[in-house]
Design an enzyme around this catalytic site. Structure first.
Site, PDB file in Angstrom:
ATOM      1  N   GLU A 281      29.421 -22.685   7.654  1.00 13.74           N
ATOM      2  CA  GLU A 281      30.644 -21.636   6.208  1.00 13.74           C
ATOM      3  C   GLU A 281      31.322 -22.395   5.410  1.00 13.74           C
ATOM      4  O   GLU A 281      31.296 -22.233   4.225  1.00 13.74           O
ATOM      5  CB  GLU A 281      31.271 -20.662   6.708  1.00 13.74           C
ATOM      6  CG  GLU A 281      31.416 -18.869   5.872  1.00 13.74           C
ATOM      7  CD  GLU A 281      32.480 -18.350   6.697  1.00 13.74           C
ATOM      8  OE1 GLU A 281      31.074 -17.301   7.093  1.00 13.74           O
ATOM      9  OE2 GLU A 281      33.246 -17.570   6.296  1.00 13.74           O
ATOM     10  N   GLU A 284      29.483 -24.367   2.840  1.00 10.55           N
ATOM     11  CA  GLU A 284      28.943 -23.285   2.050  1.00 10.55           C
ATOM     12  C   GLU A 284      30.269 -23.194   1.073  1.00 10.55           C
ATOM     13  O   GLU A 284      29.889 -22.965  -0.285  1.00 10.55           O
ATOM     14  CB  GLU A 284      28.098 -22.032   2.384  1.00 10.55           C
ATOM     15  CG  GLU A 284      27.718 -21.321   1.296  1.00 10.55           C
ATOM     16  CD  GLU A 284      27.511 -19.866   2.029  1.00 10.55           C
ATOM     17  OE1 GLU A 284      27.874 -19.551   3.330  1.00 10.55           O
ATOM     18  OE2 GLU A 284      26.908 -19.391   1.170  1.00 10.55           O
ATOM     19  N   CYS A 301      31.178 -12.779   9.148  1.00 12.28           N
ATOM     20  CA  CYS A 301      30.794 -12.319  10.242  1.00 12.28           C
ATOM     21  C   CYS A 301      31.242 -11.026  11.035  1.00 12.28           C
ATOM     22  O   CYS A 301      30.482 -10.602  12.401  1.00 12.28           O
ATOM     23  CB  CYS A 301      32.351 -13.220  10.600  1.00 12.28           C
ATOM     24  SG  CYS A 301      32.444 -15.035  10.519  1.00 12.28           S
ATOM     25  N   SER A 321      29.271 -15.141   2.137  1.00  9.30           N
ATOM     26  CA  SER A 321      28.585 -16.288   3.045  1.00  9.30           C
ATOM     27  C   SER A 321      27.405 -15.660   3.124  1.00  9.30           C
ATOM     28  O   SER A 321      26.693 -15.040   3.783  1.00  9.30           O
ATOM     29  CB  SER A 321      29.453 -16.459   3.522  1.00  9.30           C
ATOM     30  OG  SER A 321      28.990 -18.276   4.955  1.00  9.30           O
ATOM     31  N   LYS A 360      28.376  -4.698  16.171  1.00 11.93           N
ATOM     32  CA  LYS A 360      26.955  -5.943  16.602  1.00 11.93           C
ATOM     33  C   LYS A 360      25.303  -5.339  16.964  1.00 11.93           C
ATOM     34  O   LYS A 360      24.881  -5.779  17.428  1.00 11.93           O
ATOM     35  CB  LYS A 360      27.680  -6.274  17.560  1.00 11.93           C
ATOM     36  CG  LYS A 360      28.738  -7.111  16.963  1.00 11.93           C
ATOM     37  CD  LYS A 360      28.635  -8.593  16.154  1.00 11.93           C
ATOM     38  CE  LYS A 360      29.767  -9.465  16.266  1.00 11.93           C
ATOM     39  NZ  LYS A 360      29.699 -10.261  14.618  1.00 11.93           N
ATOM     40  N   GLU A 363      23.816  -4.313  14.431  1.00 16.94           N
ATOM     41  CA  GLU A 363      23.538  -6.203  13.074  1.00 16.94           C
ATOM     42  C   GLU A 363      22.575  -6.516  14.559  1.00 16.94           C
ATOM     43  O   GLU A 363      21.602  -7.304  13.514  1.00 16.94           O
ATOM     44  CB  GLU A 363      24.502  -7.191  13.892  1.00 16.94           C
ATOM     45  CG  GLU A 363      24.878  -7.948  13.331  1.00 16.94           C
ATOM     46  CD  GLU A 363      25.637  -8.806  13.453  1.00 16.94           C
ATOM     47  OE1 GLU A 363      26.129  -9.089  14.128  1.00 16.94           O
ATOM     48  OE2 GLU A 363      25.666  -9.636  12.485  1.00 16.94           O
ATOM     49  N   GLU A 368      16.036  -9.223   9.976  1.00 18.21           N
ATOM     50  CA  GLU A 368      16.025 -10.365   9.495  1.00 18.21           C
ATOM     51  C   GLU A 368      16.557 -11.263  10.066  1.00 18.21           C
ATOM     52  O   GLU A 368      16.535 -12.658  10.571  1.00 18.21           O
ATOM     53  CB  GLU A 368      16.485 -10.139   8.275  1.00 18.21           C
ATOM     54  CG  GLU A 368      18.447  -9.943   7.656  1.00 18.21           C
ATOM     55  CD  GLU A 368      18.879  -8.384   7.431  1.00 18.21           C
ATOM     56  OE1 GLU A 368      17.481  -7.456   8.515  1.00 18.21           O
ATOM     57  OE2 GLU A 368      19.312  -7.735   7.533  1.00 18.21           O
TER      58      GLU A 368
END
Lengths: 582, 599
Positions: A281, A284, A301, A321, A360, A363, A368
């Site tokens: 990060e 980036e 995150c 990000s 989560k 997620e 992906e």
């Protein structure tokens, strides 16, 4: 100086600032007025009527919404009031399913506790019709069982007012009133962000996490499965509460031992992955700043935040990000780097994440977040679920010796640990970005301006000759406020940290549930964050890029932050989402 | 303005509209034109006359002839005989039930109107509510002009305070005081609102509807006066969507008032601005509660919120707000015009002025009445209301709707005023007055009202949401003959708890019908529970049908019985098998010899 109001409560004289409620004033006088619907800073609607008090006015008044006034004489404990409270509680019980023995909230239920405290003798005195509801359990994160709902509306308040999501509300009226979503849609068909704040604010067992412990037990039972576990930073700051330890106790060592005793083959640490996230990060950010990329860059995150952004603020998708969240990075590394090093077929590896978070769970299922047909993470359990597994296994948690995480991906720095509190990611990123951009050593690593539980924090950080404006937001409602200001051009930042839950992961939807009574006298976000900052303070290494295992990972596998392989394994993309599923 | 020799006033209120007055008006217009009288006679669609029971009502002026139950087919006769030849059509003239001889021909002679004092209803049935000129001709907007040009804001508030006017919506809070609180420190820097509660919802009540339908300008004028007094620049009228005629007339009235410069910017060239909007309620009774009403105007689910903060401090959109009910407003222009002294000379020590009641239930003259405060209940029931139909005995009257209580025969001489009604366990309420006779079961009456509140509870607070429901369940089982020992005590505990702890007025008063019937008719509850008997012979489940020796054996009952419960030989007394009887009452209806009784 605030104006002070003096009043008497049950004969006790108190002086409190103007605007204080009778409920709060009474607590200061050592009088606990019972409540069910009240939740400090979130829900004060006077609906359950448990807190009624006598002020000499025509009718009894709800203390939770009644401001103090000079010379007020309040009585909280008359025989009539006690009688009414008991009757009210029995009325609530008459609509409750009362399957307490198998209830997930048994012994941690505010209704149960009140019944005990107020001495309810006959739970069936006002027995009558009960509405029966089917349980909504199709969300990967949240289960709603309206058979237990007492209509306190705390979930509604936190969802709409704090989180600015508002996918649940009161429907129908009178006795048929129920909490749900428009057109009877299931939670999963709404733009719920899975944050689980409704769960941690529910006084009873009407809301709870989608349990995955059975899946984890089945992995552990399977001799062919190589089961790798990783606990998130915030878990260690709160897991002890489930075993009666004081809030803010850090239980990192005991947790590592417990995970090993449960039978996990490898116990890695998401803190390591947090350090890895910072590497990617920060790189980036430096790239975006130096090469004219989209700014402000926003952290990625928090999966609740990501879904919120995808749904409600899609115009900011390119600001996110591209880094995967830490546990997903860990999953990706386990199934590639670790698998190659050990020669284990990634198909035989199960990655289990222990998270303070219910989002989560959602997620981990994102298509992906996979590589070569394998999801990066195979199961997500919350802090509460881990506690249940430890209890079920008969492990006496408090007697456990401190253990260590397994090497290769078990080492972490102070920067990784503080990911669990709001401002932590920002601070960790600044520690690394500073040294990357300036080439100088950062002497004081404490960026205190970004710490603390304030919903929106701002800071200007001097990095070399550059002043970098940053903002830290927790609670998606605050995110909406900040983004509105950015859209209007009122604010301008280079880097923003957003955490979906107020206070960050320490107050995540998967964390141990603390009753509204305790929340009145202490800020759990502050207490739990102390454990993390304490760990950071005690770590010999406090900058992610100095983590030796991280260095090893780049040296042996990823080559450098932002490399082609890093992009393939550690970065992702986002999609605009609709408000309703078709 | 054209001059007509005669005016035909046809009631266009909701009651008369539903009994066909629109068709009557149309026929009058056609017939009058056909008779060539359209330059001489004008047809006016007015608001409610009050005597809905006798609708459609037509009054012909200047004679003041009062025709009742006029059908379209009666119209040619009235036009030909009365309007053309000057001969009153006797058989269509309203005949009073309580008066033997048919003397009553004009309004003043009719018992129903004789004892009424019309302040709030003064223009209802008199003017065309859709014509602002008619309102102005009856001193309309004169009070506004007086307030704006000749009185200070403080003087206006003092006038209302001195008049002793109290809220007509139910609570009876002194109106002047409410205005004073909203006036605050007199500052006009903060946004303030005035609002009108036209969410009338008590079963059987239609006072506010009639005022809005019959005299909408009086409310608009009063709200403008109130806005001037407290320093508001915007107002809302919250009216039920179920009142389409009232809504339509309000819209017409607002646009006419704007056109005339009596609403909007720079009213009477004083620099005072006031804008008025209508908000339609979606049919929730609880939205008549002031905080729920404001929550609903704001666009949220209509639920009450705790007080304090009171609306005068933090009301609509968080701003100071003054909310009065329709009837309260309707009194205001008259008070400003005629003075507080005049108004306070009407009524009693602590209840000034008049009150409008909607008379319903077991009474001859159902309709709308406006009486001076302090009028004895007996006068309303027997003189104005014309007594109980079919010679039945008066049993009780329910005032205050579902929030009120019943007044038994022993209190029939109670003067109708705020405090005396509360003293005997009822309340003024918004003005519903439902009369019950000997055939009404008081347990069932309580059940009826509770059924209403259970249905209308918003569901926010636990005592109202669950408690009223539990009370209803107990009452249901009592009237079904399944009452248990301890039910009365359970009802009392619940009633007490709900009354003491509910969030809003709806919940706090919901147990009143039960408490007041328990107070005066406890024996009826006991009879249902202990003896499984309904003393009023009303509750189906507790009835038994019997055939007496009046039976001639005609077999009509046996043939009517759907359950085959009646047997017997022709020309001999029949018998009902109680085990088969469904208690439907079909036999009783068929019997021509009154041989079937229930007990």
């Amino acid at each position: 100086m605030e104006k002070l109001i003096s009043l008497s409560i049950d004969g006790v004289q108190v002086e409190v600032p103007a605007g204080t409620t009778v409920l709060e004033a009474a607590r200061q006088a050592g009088i606990n007025i019972p409540t069910l619907c009240y939740l400090k800073d979130i829900n004060a609607i006077g609906a359950c009527r448990m807190c009624v008090v006598d002020t000499g006015a025509r009718a009894l008044q709800a203390a939770c919404v009644l401001p103090v006034s000079e010379g007020m004489k309040v009585r909280t404990n008359t025989p009539e009031i006690r009688k009414y409270r008991k009757a009210l509680l029995e009325l609530v019980l008459s609509t409750h399913d009362k399957k307490c023995l198998s209830c997930i909230r048994s012994t941690n239920c505010e209704l149960q506790k009140l019944c005990l405290e107020l001495g309810v003798e006959d739970g069936d005195r006002f027995a009558g019709k009960r509405n029966e509801y089917s349980v909504d359990d199709i969300s990967p994160s949240i289960v709603r069982d309206n058979n237990k709902c007492i209509l306190c509306r705390r979930c509604v308040a936190v969802c709409s007012q704090i989180q600015d999501v508002g996918v649940i509300g009161a429907f129908n009226r009178g006795f048929s009133t129920t909490i749900g979503s428009p057109w009877d849609l299931k939670l999963n068909d709404m733009a719920c962000i899975n944050c689980g704040q409704c769960i941690v604010n529910c006084p009873v067992g009407a809301l709870y996490e989608k349990d995955e412990t059975a899946l984890v037990w089945s992995f552990l039972k399977d001799p062919k499965k190589h089961v790798v576990v990783q606990p998130a930073p915030a878990v260690r700051a709160a897991l002890g509460e489930e075993f009666g330890l004081p809030m803010g106790t850090s239980v990192t060592g005991k947790m590592a031992t417990a995970l090993k005793r449960l039978g996990f083959d490898k116990v890695f640490d998401t803190d390591f992955a947090a350090d890895l996230t910072i590497m990617e990060e920060a790189n980036e950010l430096v790239e975006r700043v130096t090469e004219g990329g989209v700014l402000p860059m926003i952290t990625s995150c928090s999966p609740g935040w990501i879904k919120f952004c995808e749904t409600y603020h899609p115009d900011f998708l390119f600001n996110l990000s591209s880094c995967k969240s830490p546990h997903e990075m860990m999953g990706a590394m386990v199934k590639t780097y670790y698998a190659r090093k050990t020669g284990i077929d990634p198909k035989d590896i199960a990655v289990v994440s222990v998270m303070p978070c219910t989002a989560k769970k959602f997620e981990a299922d994102r298509p992906e977040l996979s590589h070569e047909g394998l999801q990066d993470v195979d199961a997500v359990i919350t802090t509460r679920e881990l506690a249940r597994m430890i209890k079920e296994a008969g492990i006496n948690f408090n007697m456990l010796p401190d253990g260590d995480f397994d090497s290769l991906m078990g080492e972490s720095t102070g920067a990784g640990v503080i990911f669990g509190a709001t401002g932590g990611v920002m601070e960790a990123a600044l520690r690394t970005a500073y040294e990357t951009l300036t080439g100088e050593t950062l002497e004081d690593v404490n960026f205190t301006a970004v710490r603390g539980v304030k919903g929106i924090k701002e800071a200007s950080v001097q990095i070399g000759d550059k002043t970098v404006n940053v903002a830290v937001v927790s609670g998606t409602g605050n995110a909406s406020k900040l983004f509105d200001m950015i859209r209007k051009g009122e604010k301008n930042y280079t880097f923003i940290e957003v955490m979906a839950c107020p206070g960050g992961c320490v107050n995540g939807g998967g964390q141990p549930i603390v009753s509204s009574v305790v929340k009145m006298s202490c800020d759990i976000r502050v207490e739990r964050a102390k454990a993390l900052y304490g760990e950071d303070e005690a770590k010999p290494i406090r900058k992610s890029h100095e983590n030796s295992e991280i260095k090893q990972l780049y040296r042996e596998f990823l080559t450098r932050p932002g490399s082609h392989l890093a992009h393939e394994l550690l970065h992702t993309h986002y999609t605009k989402r609709k408000l309703y599923n078709d | 303005m054209e001059i007509y020799r005669s005016h035909v006033l046809v009631c266009g209120g909701t009651g008369c509209t539903s009994s066909g007055s629109a068709k009557v008006i149309e026929t009058f217009e056609n017939e009058i034109k056909a008779a060539g009288l359209d330059k001489e006679v004008k047809v006016v669609r007015t608001g409610c006359f009050g005597l809905c029971e006798a609708g459609p009502v037509v009054i012909v002026y200047p004679e003041g002839t009062f025709y009742s139950r006029v059908k379209a087919e009666n119209v040619p006769e009235i036009v030909q005989e009365h309007l053309l030849k000057g001969r009153i059509v006797d058989h269509l003239v309203y005949a009073e039930r309580s008066v033997k001889e048919q003397a009553g021909k004009s309004l003043e002679d009719i018992e129903f109107y004789k004892d009424q004092t019309r302040i709030a209803l003064r223009n209802c049935g008199v003017i065309d509510p859709e014509n602002i000129d008619e309102y102005i001709a009856f001193d309309g907007y004169k009070a506004l002009e007086k307030a704006l040009t000749k009185m200070t804001r403080e003087e206006v508030i003092k006038e209302i305070l001195d008049s002793g006017l109290r809220g007509r919506g139910g609570g009876g809070f002194p109106t002047g005081l409410k205005w004073k609180f909203a006036y605050g420190d007199g500052s006009t820097d903060v946004q303030k609102y005035v609002a009108c509660n036209a969410d009338e919802g008590d079963p059987g009540a239609f006072m506010d509807r009639s005022i809005l339908e019959g005299d909408p300008h009086s409310v608009i004028e009063a709200m403008t006066i109130a806005a001037y007094a407290i320093g508001a620049s915007e107002g809302y009228i919250y009216v039920r969507a179920e009142y389409p005629i009232a809504v339509k007339r309000l819209k017409v009235a607002i646009s006419q008032a704007k056109e005339y410069g009596l609403l909007g910017e720079n009213i009477f060239e004083t620099g005072f601005n006031f804008d008025l909007r209508i908000r339609l309620g979606a049919g929730a009774f609880v939205c008549g509660e002031e905080t729920a009403l404001m929550t609903s105007i704001e666009g949220h689910r209509g639920e009450p919120r705790p007080r304090p903060p009171f609306p005068a401090v933090k009301g609509l959109f968080g701003k100071p707000t003054m909310l009065n009910n329709v009837e309260t407003y309707a009194n205001v222009p008259q008070i400003i015009l005629k003075g507080a002294k005049w108004f306070s000379s009407i009524g009693t020590e602590r209840s000034k002025g008049t009150k409008v009641f909607a008379l319903g239930g077991k009474i001859n003259n159902t309709g709308l009445v406006e009486i001076p405060m302090g009028t004895p209940l007996r006068k309303v029931i027997y003189d104005i209301g014309g007594g109980i139909p079919n010679g039945k005995a008066f049993k009780a009257v329910q005032t205050g709707g579902p929030s009120g209580g019943c007044i038994p025969a022993e209190h029939i001489d109670v003067p109708i005023e705020y405090d005396s009604l509360i003293e005997i366990g009822s309340m003024m309420g918004s003005g519903g007055m439902i009369v019950m006779d000997e055939d009404n079961c008081m347990v069932d009456i309580a059940r009826f009202f509770l059924d209403f509140t259970v249905d209308e509870s918003c569901g926010k607070c636990a005592p109202c949401r669950i408690g009223t429901r539990r009370m209803l369940e107990i009452l249901n089982r009592i009237v079904e003959g399944k009452g248990e020992e301890g039910d009365i005590e359970r009802l009392e505990t619940l009633a007490e708890t709900i009354k003491a702890t509910a969030l809003c007025g709806l919940g706090q008063t919901a147990p009143n019908p039960v408490l007041s019937t328990l107070k005066y008719f406890r024996h009826e509850y006991e009879a249902h529970i202990k003896e499984k008997r309904c003393p009023a012979h009303h509750c189906q489940a507790l009835l038994q049908y019997f055939i007496t020796d009046q039976c001639r054996g005609c077999t009509a009952c046996a043939r009517a019985c759907p359950a085959g419960a009646i047997t017997g030989v022709v020309r001999e007394r029949h018998v009902i098998d109680q085990t088969k009887c469904l208690k439907c009452g079909a036999c009783m209806e068929k019997c021509r010899f009154s041989a079937i009784i229930k007990k």
